[in-house]
Design a protein around this motif. Structure first.
Motif, short mmCIF file in Angstrom:
data_model
loop_
_atom_site.label_atom_id
_atom_site.label_comp_id
_atom_site.label_asym_id
_atom_site.label_seq_id
_atom_site.Cartn_x
_atom_site.Cartn_y
_atom_site.Cartn_z
N ALA A 234 9.62 3.24 -10.07
CA ALA A 234 10.70 4.19 -10.31
C ALA A 234 10.42 5.55 -9.68
O ALA A 234 11.34 6.37 -9.52
CB ALA A 234 10.92 4.35 -11.82
N VAL A 235 9.17 5.79 -9.32
CA VAL A 235 8.75 7.10 -8.82
C VAL A 235 8.30 7.06 -7.37
O VAL A 235 8.60 7.96 -6.58
CB VAL A 235 7.61 7.68 -9.70
N ILE A 236 7.56 6.01 -7.00
CA ILE A 236 7.05 5.90 -5.64
C ILE A 236 7.38 4.51 -5.10
O ILE A 236 7.81 3.63 -5.83
CB ILE A 236 5.52 6.14 -5.56
N ALA A 237 7.19 4.33 -3.80
CA ALA A 237 7.37 3.03 -3.16
C ALA A 237 6.02 2.36 -2.97
O ALA A 237 4.97 3.02 -3.00
CB ALA A 237 8.07 3.20 -1.81
N PHE A 238 6.04 1.06 -2.76
CA PHE A 238 4.83 0.29 -2.49
C PHE A 238 5.04 -0.61 -1.29
O PHE A 238 6.15 -1.09 -1.04
CB PHE A 238 4.45 -0.59 -3.69
N THR A 239 3.96 -0.85 -0.57
CA THR A 239 3.95 -1.95 0.38
C THR A 239 3.86 -3.26 -0.40
O THR A 239 3.77 -3.27 -1.63
CB THR A 239 2.72 -1.87 1.31
N GLN A 240 3.88 -4.35 0.33
CA GLN A 240 3.53 -5.61 -0.30
C GLN A 240 2.09 -5.53 -0.81
O GLN A 240 1.32 -4.63 -0.42
CB GLN A 240 3.65 -6.75 0.71
N ASP A 241 1.71 -6.43 -1.69
CA ASP A 241 0.37 -6.38 -2.24
C ASP A 241 -0.68 -6.75 -1.19
O ASP A 241 -0.45 -7.59 -0.34
CB ASP A 241 0.23 -7.32 -3.45
N TYR A 242 -1.83 -6.07 -1.27
CA TYR A 242 -2.99 -6.43 -0.45
C TYR A 242 -4.10 -7.05 -1.29
O TYR A 242 -5.14 -7.44 -0.76
CB TYR A 242 -3.50 -5.25 0.37
N LEU A 243 -3.87 -7.15 -2.58
CA LEU A 243 -4.71 -7.94 -3.49
C LEU A 243 -3.79 -8.65 -4.46
O LEU A 243 -2.87 -8.03 -5.00
CB LEU A 243 -5.70 -7.06 -4.26
N PRO A 244 -4.00 -9.94 -4.70
CA PRO A 244 -3.14 -10.66 -5.65
C PRO A 244 -3.31 -10.12 -7.06
O PRO A 244 -4.29 -9.41 -7.36
CB PRO A 244 -3.66 -12.11 -5.56
N PRO A 245 -2.34 -10.41 -7.96
CA PRO A 245 -2.50 -10.00 -9.36
C PRO A 245 -3.85 -10.46 -9.92
O PRO A 245 -4.22 -11.64 -9.78
CB PRO A 245 -1.33 -10.70 -10.06
N ALA A 246 -4.58 -9.54 -10.51
CA ALA A 246 -5.94 -9.84 -11.00
C ALA A 246 -6.00 -9.62 -12.51
O ALA A 246 -5.22 -8.85 -13.07
CB ALA A 246 -6.95 -8.94 -10.30
N PRO A 247 -6.91 -10.28 -13.19
CA PRO A 247 -7.01 -10.14 -14.63
C PRO A 247 -7.68 -8.83 -15.06
O PRO A 247 -8.45 -8.23 -14.31
CB PRO A 247 -7.88 -11.33 -15.04
N SER A 248 -7.35 -8.42 -16.26
CA SER A 248 -8.05 -7.32 -16.93
C SER A 248 -8.87 -7.91 -18.06
O SER A 248 -8.51 -8.95 -18.63
CB SER A 248 -7.04 -6.30 -17.49
N SER A 249 -9.99 -7.27 -18.37
CA SER A 249 -10.92 -7.83 -19.35
C SER A 249 -11.40 -6.79 -20.35
O SER A 249 -11.45 -5.58 -20.04
CB SER A 249 -12.14 -8.43 -18.64
N TYR A 250 -11.76 -7.28 -21.53
CA TYR A 250 -12.38 -6.45 -22.56
C TYR A 250 -13.90 -6.53 -22.42
O TYR A 250 -14.46 -7.60 -22.16
CB TYR A 250 -12.00 -6.94 -23.96
N VAL A 251 -14.55 -5.39 -22.64
CA VAL A 251 -16.01 -5.31 -22.61
C VAL A 251 -16.47 -4.64 -23.90
O VAL A 251 -15.85 -3.67 -24.37
CB VAL A 251 -16.49 -4.49 -21.39
N ALA A 252 -17.55 -5.16 -24.49
CA ALA A 252 -18.09 -4.58 -25.73
C ALA A 252 -19.60 -4.78 -25.75
O ALA A 252 -20.18 -5.34 -24.82
CB ALA A 252 -17.44 -5.24 -26.95
#
Length: 241
Positions: free
Chosen positions: A97-115
């Motif tokens: 909504a604020v900026i434009a993007f190119t196509q992705d240069y990295l595929p969707p990646a997971p986020s993880s919890y660390v403890a």
């Protein structure tokens, strides 16, 4: 985050860049290895530095690198302090909504919890995140108490000093810290939150976006992008088919 985006939207009405400008300034954080970091020579390094230099070469652009703190990285793009963002920035609807993007240069990646140990309360406990990230937006929508910090080092420090029960961040950023430590462990399930990572640009800079898109497409087609991904993230990293 909403205030940051509203401010950036206002700035977007008065900012823009034409490719008559001889040098394209590539903005990055410089504090998010292996995506980007500052090396011993004081220069921007990492996956995005190497990729960005190659994209500029293929697009026949003269490029320089600018370091900027994450929490103001979008407003400073919109206000023309640099011309692109290559800083592990996930593509999502709020940012589009604020900026434009190119196509992705990295595929969707997971986020993880660390403890520090298994069994921590991820749903109702205290979770540390880097401010302005998709991980922060995700935790804000859960029942957990969120602590925000300007960089990933402070997120990990909050876990170790007992301020937070766990931290939540990009898996590939968290992974080397876990592997190199004798106290941090991954806990819970991984979560996918974005549409991949792309180059951020001002919405008015369509010509620059087209040039970078063409270079990314060429690197996907000739396999060089996959080679670069594996170089920085390992042979098991997600790549393009």
């Amino acid at each position: 985050m909403k205030k940051l985006l509203l401010a950036a939207t206002a700035l977007a009405l008065t900012a823009g860049m034409g490719l008559a400008q001889t040098t394209v300034r590539m903005g990055t954080e410089g504090a998010y290895p292996p995506y980007n970091f500052i090396n011993e020579a004081g220069e921007v390094a990492g996956f995005e530095r190497e990729l960005g230099d190659e994209l500029c070469k293929r697009a026949e652009l003269s490029c320089t690198w600018v370091k900027n703190d994450w929490d103001s990285i979008i407003p400073n793009l919109v206000s023309s302090n640099y011309d692109t963002i290559m800083a592990a920035m996930s593509i999502n609807e709020e940012r589009k909504a604020v900026i434009a993007f190119t196509q992705d240069y990295l595929p969707p990646a997971p986020s993880s919890y660390v403890a520090l140990q298994e069994g921590v309360d991820l749903e109702g406990g205290v979770i540390a995140v880097q401010t302005g990230t998709v991980q922060a937006s995700h935790i804000a929508e859960t029942g957990a108490t969120m602590l925000e910090f300007p960089n990933i080092d402070q997120v990990l420090a909050a876990i170790r000093n007992g301020e937070a029960d766990a931290g939540f961040g990009d898996h590939e950023v968290m992974r080397p810290f876990v592997e190199d430590s004798n106290d941090l462990v991954f806990v819970g399930e991984q979560v996918k939150l974005d549409e991949g990572i792309g180059v951020g640009l001002r919405q008015s800079d369509t010509e620059l976006r087209e040039k970078l898109d063409a270079a990314i497409t060429a690197m996907k087609e000739d396999g060089s992008l996959n080679t670069l991904i594996k170089k920085h993230f390992g042979d098991d990293a997600q790549t393009y088919e």
